[in-house]
Design an enzyme around this catalytic site. Structure first.
Site, PDB file in Angstrom:
ATOM      1  N   GLN A 156      20.129 -20.120 -25.332  1.00 47.95           N
ATOM      2  CA  GLN A 156      21.184 -21.037 -25.772  1.00 47.95           C
ATOM      3  C   GLN A 156      20.659 -22.054 -26.777  1.00 47.95           C
ATOM      4  OE1 GLN A 156      24.338 -20.721 -25.218  1.00 47.95           O
ATOM      5  NE2 GLN A 156      24.367 -19.248 -23.540  1.00 47.95           N
ATOM      6  N   HIS A 163      23.385 -12.246 -29.860  1.00 50.57           N
ATOM      7  CA  HIS A 163      24.830 -12.503 -29.869  1.00 50.57           C
ATOM      8  C   HIS A 163      25.205 -13.948 -29.558  1.00 50.57           C
ATOM      9  CE1 HIS A 163      26.102 -12.420 -25.474  1.00 50.57           C
ATOM     10  NE2 HIS A 163      24.895 -11.913 -25.349  1.00 50.57           N
ATOM     11  N   CYS A 179      28.922 -14.956 -16.972  1.00 53.81           N
ATOM     12  CA  CYS A 179      28.330 -13.987 -16.057  1.00 53.81           C
ATOM     13  C   CYS A 179      28.725 -14.295 -14.624  1.00 53.81           C
ATOM     14  CB  CYS A 179      26.811 -14.013 -16.173  1.00 53.81           C
ATOM     15  SG  CYS A 179      26.262 -14.186 -17.856  1.00 53.81           S
TER      16      CYS A 179
END
Ligand code: PMP
Length: 372
Positions: free
Chosen positions: A170, A192, A315
């Protein structure tokens, strides 16, 4: 037009990245010795240099993987197996791909969880468990954006003889990330989350650090990650890394302005909302508690209005359990289930922020749980 405010789950593909991938969607096998193979190999080599440059690493220190889940597993299982680790430590707020990888090593390898404070941060001087020879602390948290004091933890851990891994997924593209400044041995990243394609990631392995491969096969990636390379995804990752190296600073300025606008309106219009993200964390990430309103109801209402946010990590969403990150920060279970996360990407606009605030305000009024 929808307002996509869930960048920490995934970012839109940058059109420049898409253009860099296009020539490699149908290409040779990079292990082949003929012209098609050599061209594919050259594309991978170029991407390796671009990813290394983003981190201030040497190209040889970069291994391409299918993403950060695999990079984290390769780092932790690979380092534990190659170095006879008997005890590992990680923060209580790691991504499941770190927590589950370390748990999988039990019972042969003991695991200590490092506690965080109410802002979701480890103290820079927090004591490290004696005997831990593998330490993993993420650089920035996916749910709150809290930035961890990795450099300090790394220098103390390495002085005690431990290997240090950081999940920088991140952080990359959102703040400066330099392996020399961090002083880590292993670092994971994912394309991504920085406007690259899904299914591409990398593990930085400091020169001289030993890891064991998770699977056996050919000699790809120095035998540490065998399997025919996804050349298009890797080329896209390289392009995304090169763009991130140039554009992280202007992006941070954009996010700081969007965040200030968001917070000013939030304070005025929804004063009971509680901001969980620390002020000095990632500028693109805002985790909010809206007492009385279930996060999944707020997510669904926003989605219907064309606004995409999340209730924690993508997630973990879908699971009934409240986020382990918010619980580790000391939030009561009920409040942890009344949180949403808004995360900006490089193309986010004031219009997105305004649409989101308008809808949160409307939703709070309709659901009536919070006085505004
Ligand atoms: N670590 C963190 C902090 C993440 O946010 C994510 C993505 N949710 C991952 C690891 C896993 O990355 P990938 O999707 O590339 O497997």
């Amino acid at each position: 037009m929808r307002a996509y405010l869930d960048a920490n789950a995934t970012t839109p593909l940058d059109p420049r990245v898409r253009a860099a991938m296009e020539p490699w969607l149908d290409c040779g096998n990079a292990s082949s010795l003929h012209a098609e193979g050599r061209a594919a190999r050259a594309a991978i080599d170029a991407a390796r240099e671009q990813v290394a440059a983003l981190l201030g690493a040497r190209p040889r220190e970069i291994l391409f993987t299918s993403g950060a889940t695999e990079a984290n597993a390769l780092a932790l299982l690979g380092a534990a197996r190659a170095n006879g680790v008997r005890h590992a430590a990680c923060s209580a707020i790691e991504h499941p791909s770190v927590l589950r990888a370390l748990e999988a090593l039990r019972p042969e390898v003991g695991l200590s969880l490092l506690a965080v404070d109410r802002e979701g941060r480890l103290g820079p001087d927090a004591p490290l468990p004696a005997g831990a020879s593998l330490v993993s602390v993420m650089l920035a948290n996916n749910e709150t954006g809290a930035v961890q004091p990795v450099a300090g933890i790394a220098s103390r851990s390495r002085a005690a003889g431990a290997l240090v891994h950081t999940d920088a997924v991140q952080a990359c593209g959102k703040m400066r990330v330099s392996v020399a400044e961090l002083g880590v041995d292993l670092l994971s990243l994912s394309a991504h989350k920085m406007h690259g394609p899904k299914g591409a990631g990398a593990l930085y392995v400091r020169g001289g650090v030993r890891i064991a491969p998770l699977s056996r096969g050919g000699e790809h990636e120095r035998g540490l990650r065998p399997g025919t390379e996804n050349v298009a995804a890797i080329a896209g990752f390289g392009a995304a890394a090169e763009i991130a190296a140039r554009e992280t600073e202007p992006r941070r300025a954009l996010w700081a302005a969007l965040r200030a606008r968001f917070l000013a309106r939030l304070r005025d219009e929804i004063p009971l909302a509680r901001v969980l993200s620390p002020p000095d964390g990632l500028p693109n990430t805002l985790s909010l508690a809206l007492p009385g309103i279930p996060g999944d109801a707020m997510l669904a209402a926003l989605d219907l209005a064309g606004i995409s946010v999340s209730t924690g990590s993508a997630c973990a969403s879908g699971a009934a359990e409240p986020s382990h990150v918010l619980l580790a920060m000391g939030l009561p279970r009920e409040l942890a289930a009344q949180c949403i996360r808004v995360s900006f990407h490089a193309g986010s606009t004031e219009r997105d922020v305004d649409a989101c605030l308008n809808e949160i305000g409307g939703c709070v009024k309709r659901l009536g749980a919070v006085r505004i």
